[in-house]
Design an enzyme around this catalytic site. Structure first.
Site, PDB file in Angstrom:
ATOM      1  N   TRP A   1      30.663 -19.659  15.902  1.00 34.44           N
ATOM      2  CA  TRP A   1      31.174 -18.568  15.380  1.00 34.44           C
ATOM      3  C   TRP A   1      29.836 -18.417  14.331  1.00 34.44           C
ATOM      4  O   TRP A   1      29.753 -18.888  13.242  1.00 34.44           O
ATOM      5  CB  TRP A   1      32.386 -18.769  14.398  1.00 34.44           C
TER       6      TRP A   1
ATOM      7  N   GLU B   1      43.327  -6.222  13.640  1.00 31.01           N
ATOM      8  CA  GLU B   1      42.647  -7.527  14.018  1.00 31.01           C
ATOM      9  C   GLU B   1      42.419  -7.495  15.721  1.00 31.01           C
ATOM     10  O   GLU B   1      41.206  -7.717  16.229  1.00 31.01           O
ATOM     11  CB  GLU B   1      43.703  -8.470  13.862  1.00 31.01           C
TER      12      GLU B   1
ATOM     13  N   LYS C   1      40.014 -18.228  14.185  1.00 30.17           N
ATOM     14  CA  LYS C   1      41.083 -18.560  14.075  1.00 30.17           C
ATOM     15  C   LYS C   1      41.209 -19.238  12.610  1.00 30.17           C
ATOM     16  O   LYS C   1      42.126 -19.168  11.859  1.00 30.17           O
ATOM     17  CB  LYS C   1      41.652 -19.746  15.052  1.00 30.17           C
TER      18      LYS C   1
ATOM     19  N   CYS D   1      33.448 -22.802  13.868  1.00 27.09           N
ATOM     20  CA  CYS D   1      33.177 -23.246  15.080  1.00 27.09           C
ATOM     21  C   CYS D   1      33.895 -24.530  15.480  1.00 27.09           C
ATOM     22  O   CYS D   1      34.738 -24.850  14.924  1.00 27.09           O
ATOM     23  CB  CYS D   1      31.613 -23.777  14.824  1.00 27.09           C
TER      24      CYS D   1
ATOM     25  N   ARG E   1      38.400 -20.870  18.174  1.00 21.82           N
ATOM     26  CA  ARG E   1      38.038 -21.099  16.929  1.00 21.82           C
ATOM     27  C   ARG E   1      36.489 -20.376  16.703  1.00 21.82           C
ATOM     28  O   ARG E   1      36.330 -20.041  15.587  1.00 21.82           O
ATOM     29  CB  ARG E   1      37.666 -22.625  16.582  1.00 21.82           C
TER      30      ARG E   1
ATOM     31  N   HIS F   1      50.154   8.906  -3.744  1.00 20.21           N
ATOM     32  CA  HIS F   1      49.053   8.510  -4.702  1.00 20.21           C
ATOM     33  C   HIS F   1      47.593   8.636  -3.846  1.00 20.21           C
ATOM     34  O   HIS F   1      46.619   7.907  -4.200  1.00 20.21           O
ATOM     35  CB  HIS F   1      49.160   7.439  -5.500  1.00 20.21           C
TER      36      HIS F   1
ATOM     37  N   GLU G   1      51.199  -6.689   6.928  1.00 25.21           N
ATOM     38  CA  GLU G   1      50.857  -7.420   8.003  1.00 25.21           C
ATOM     39  C   GLU G   1      50.838  -6.773   9.424  1.00 25.21           C
ATOM     40  O   GLU G   1      49.857  -7.114  10.178  1.00 25.21           O
ATOM     41  CB  GLU G   1      52.025  -8.647   7.883  1.00 25.21           C
TER      42      GLU G   1
ATOM     43  N   LYS H   1      47.631  -7.072  11.772  1.00 29.49           N
ATOM     44  CA  LYS H   1      47.906  -7.273  13.425  1.00 29.49           C
ATOM     45  C   LYS H   1      47.221  -6.250  13.973  1.00 29.49           C
ATOM     46  O   LYS H   1      46.452  -6.627  15.020  1.00 29.49           O
ATOM     47  CB  LYS H   1      49.301  -7.249  13.772  1.00 29.49           C
TER      48      LYS H   1
ATOM     49  N   ASN I   1      29.328 -27.450  11.989  1.00 28.85           N
ATOM     50  CA  ASN I   1      30.304 -26.703  11.585  1.00 28.85           C
ATOM     51  C   ASN I   1      30.365 -26.725  10.115  1.00 28.85           C
ATOM     52  O   ASN I   1      30.310 -27.676   9.465  1.00 28.85           O
ATOM     53  CB  ASN I   1      31.750 -27.079  12.043  1.00 28.85           C
ATOM     54  N   GLY I   2      29.945 -25.227   9.534  1.00 28.13           N
ATOM     55  CA  GLY I   2      30.092 -25.516   8.040  1.00 28.13           C
ATOM     56  C   GLY I   2      28.636 -24.492   7.876  1.00 28.13           C
ATOM     57  O   GLY I   2      28.192 -23.900   8.572  1.00 28.13           O
TER      58      GLY I   2
HETATM   59  C1  G6P Z   1      41.772 -16.292   9.713  1.00 26.17           C
HETATM   60  C2  G6P Z   1      42.664 -15.966  10.711  1.00 26.17           C
HETATM   61  C3  G6P Z   1      44.141 -15.348  10.116  1.00 26.17           C
HETATM   62  C4  G6P Z   1      44.835 -16.184   9.029  1.00 26.17           C
HETATM   63  C5  G6P Z   1      43.588 -16.498   7.995  1.00 26.17           C
HETATM   64  C6  G6P Z   1      44.198 -17.423   7.185  1.00 26.17           C
HETATM   65  O1  G6P Z   1      41.445 -15.058   9.301  1.00 26.17           O
HETATM   66  O2  G6P Z   1      42.437 -15.125  11.761  1.00 26.17           O
HETATM   67  O3  G6P Z   1      45.110 -15.284  11.275  1.00 26.17           O
HETATM   68  O4  G6P Z   1      45.897 -15.618   8.566  1.00 26.17           O
HETATM   69  O5  G6P Z   1      42.448 -16.955   8.661  1.00 26.17           O
HETATM   70  O6  G6P Z   1      44.145 -18.562   7.870  1.00 26.17           O
HETATM   71  P1  G6P Z   1      45.330 -19.996   7.457  1.00 26.17           P
HETATM   72  O7  G6P Z   1      44.940 -20.988   8.732  1.00 26.17           O
HETATM   73  O8  G6P Z   1      44.706 -20.441   6.008  1.00 26.17           O
HETATM   74  O9  G6P Z   1      46.553 -19.530   7.287  1.00 26.17           O
END
Ligand code: G6P
Length: 610
Positions: A74, A490, A605, A2, A27, A506, A483, A487, A100-101
């Site tokens: 969030w 996501e 984020k 949040c 966020r 496998h 990765e 992407k 937030n939390g």
């Molecule tokens: C969230 C973000 C990702 C990120 C991950 C770890 O899931 O959407 O993009 O890789 O957190 O975040 P950090 O800030 O610890 O790299």
């Protein structure tokens, strides 16, 4: 997760709160709300949806007031709707609170408070805190004291801001585990969960630490512990400018961040390469080199994209430094009672420096006596402050929720670390100089890979309606496959899996038919011939193959449907160039599918709850 903003001063609060919220929307973005103290009342307005929905909802409403708080949510407890949006109020509507939390003991608190006659309106954990503060406030009449007393009963994490009708010239904020930063102006103060929101208003900031409470009035600020001990805090300069946190002409932050990678990679290396000596200098860890060099084992912990960078770090450190490395998800590490001894050093990798699981993993590692180092992007973040030493990425603020430039900078910094430590082990000066030269050439190679964006878009057109994707790679390109798949899922919501290419036999091979696009990262390195075999295995089952290959490799065109070329680079730098077309592929597919790439559904984020 949040986002939190607050204002107290001489100006109208609402425009400032909304401006701050817009900068925090990345966020969390399922609902938003604001509260101001005006004319002896606390006025609260909140709305499910984006900040733009809140702004539309506020049209024509008069919300005067020079003290206020704002929140973008969030959801954790309770679905995202108008009622569950923050701010939350007590029974009388006298105080308003944003949070937030997670209040972990909220159920017990709620039951107790209901028994005492409190009326709850929402399904959130946060509301329990509003009523708990009210309970103390009824008795002692001091908002500050009530907040401190209430927080002493709370288990869990919080970044909160509270205002009250009864004390119209007061904003109280507190944190444990969720970031909060105060912006200092001329007889005015700003509050945010992320320094980005403060950039339009001030460059002077003060970070709150865990279990600290800020008591903010127009003409002064006092920071205390929860137990009422005054804390001396220092203001620091933010060093961020507006240009760096705006889109700069791009349609999306994600595309801007993809495109600026030649510069951000350069920034991560700036002043850190020593070409003559063939090594690197990393100021933040220079005094800790002996403990790194003599460590018997290194443990990398991270989440999400940062975890993928950590996997590449494992390959780099083991190849160049010959120290055994393990990589572990922070969320597993923190609860698994991992084996850590004096000879283990732990590295936490995090773009935001605020990820709750990574932070908890650091604390667990420290409890077990390990030295903990950090690789972070956000200067002054919790992880940066809690680690013993570390390396900043200097990649600039990353706003797009799907991480791109932070990933390439993380891998760059890990390469510098491998070079620095490797040179103190078996790498010769000549080998070191060669590595430095390759690193120096990297930004222009990334720029060349980016120039193929239009070709990637054409491929995106062809496959935008696929339901599944498989990404395969070997060696250093295996984490790239993970990765690339992350992407895509996501931001486009297409199911995608990354696998080591040889593991395909496998399991995933069973999925392959003419409807399955398979992305191979097939750059020229020691595993190239093996990858060609894997490609043939897919083609034999009528799979559609998109290959990321090295410029000049014409042979591969015989076996695959599409080739995306990247410049040649030594194997250990391959991930940084080969991820580029995969970032672009995910981006273009998501845009063509009409998805919101900067704010993908359900994601945040910075994941500040576990
Ligand atoms: C969230 C973000 C990702 C990120 C991950 C770890 O899931 O959407 O993009 O890789 O957190 O975040 P950090 O800030 O610890 O790299």
């Amino acid at each position: 997760m949040c986002g939190i903003v607050g204002y107290i001063g001489g100006r109208q609060a609402v425009p400032i709160l909304l401006e701050g919220l817009k900068r925090l929307e990345y966020r969390g973005y399922d609902s938003a709300g604001i509260a101001v103290v005006a004319e002896g009342r606390v006025l609260v307005e909140k709305k499910a949806g984006k900040i733009s929905d809140l702004i539309a909802h506020l049209q024509g409403r008069d919300l005067p007031g020079t003290v206020g708080i704002g929140h973008t949510r969030w959801a954790t407890h309770g679905e995202p709707n108008d009622t569950n949006a923050h701010p939350h109020v007590d029974c009388t509507g006298e105080i308003a609170l944003i949070h937030n939390g997670i209040i972990e003991n909220y159920a017990a608190l709620k039951a107790e408070l209901i028994a005492k006659g409190h009326r709850f309106r929402t399904e959130t954990d946060t509301e329990a805190l509003a009523h708990l503060i009210e309970e103390f406030y009824r008795r002692n009449g001091s908002l500050e004291e009530s907040v401190r007393s209430a927080l002493l009963q709370v288990q869990g994490t919080f970044g909160i801001a509270v205002i009250s009708r009864r004390e119209p010239d007061l904003l109280v904020a507190a944190r444990r585990g969720s970031p909060l930063v105060l912006g200092l102006g001329e007889r005015e103060y700003f509050l945010a969960s992320d320094p980005n929101a403060l950039v339009p208003f001030t460059q002077h900031v003060m970070y709150l630490d865990d279990d600290e409470v800020a008591v903010v009035r127009k003409d002064g600020l006092l920071v205390k512990t929860l137990r009422d001990v005054t804390v001396e805090k220092k203001a620091v300069e933010l060093g961020l400018d507006l240009e760096r946190i705006e889109k700069g002409g791009y349609p999306h932050f994600m595309l801007k961040e993809i495109m600026e990678q030649p510069e951000t990679i350069q920034d991560s290396m700036r002043g850190r390469l020593l070409p003559e000596e063939g090594t690197a200098r990393l100021g933040g860890i220079q005094h800790e080199i002996p403990s790194l060099l003599y460590a018997r084992r290194m443990l990398f912990t991270a989440c999400g994209t940062s975890w993928h960078a950590a996997l590449i770090g494992e390959y780099l450190i083991e190849e160049f430094v010959r120290t055994p490395v393990e990589v572990e998800y922070a969320s597993e590490f923190r609860y698994r009672d991992p084996v850590i001894d004096r000879d283990t050093v732990v590295w936490a990798i995090s773009q935001s420096g605020e990820t709750a699981d990574t932070l908890a993993a650091i604390r667990e590692a420290k409890r077990k006596g390990a030295k903990v180092f950090g690789i972070c992007n956000v200067v002054g973040s919790s992880i940066a402050r809690e680690t013993d030493a570390g390396i900043y990425l200097h990649a600039g603020p990353e706003i797009g929720v799907a991480s791109t430039k932070a990933f390439t900078s993380q891998v760059t910094v890990l390469t510098l670390l491998a070079l620095l430590l490797g040179r103190m082990r078996s790498l010769s000066a000549a080998q070191g100089r060669e590595m430095v030269a390759h690193l120096q050439a990297l930004p222009s190679k990334v720029r060349r890979a980016l120039a193929n964006s239009d070709q990637v878009k054409e491929i995106a057109e062809l496959y935008k309606n696929s339901r599944n994707f498989l990404y395969l790679g070997r060696g250093y390109n295996f984490p790239v496959a993970l990765e690339g798949a992350l992407k895509l899922k996501e931001i486009s919501y297409i199911h995608a899996e990354g696998y080591p290419a040889a593991e395909m036999k496998h399991g995933p091979i069973a999925l392959i038919d003419e409807n399955m696009p398979v992305v191979f990262i097939a750059t020229r390195d020691a595993t190239y011939d093996k990858i060609l075999n894997n490609i043939q295995e897919v083609k034999a089952r009528r799979g559609r193959v998109i290959a990321v290959a090295t410029e000049g490799d014409t042979e591969i065109t015989r076996y695959v449907d599409h080739v995306l070329y990247v410049p040649e680079t030594p194997h250990f730098l391959n991930p940084i160039v080969s991820i580029i077309p995969l970032q672009l592929l995910a981006y273009h597919i998501a845009v063509l599918r009409g998805c919101n790439v900067d704010q993908p559904r359900n994601l945040a984020k910075s994941v500040t709850v576990e």
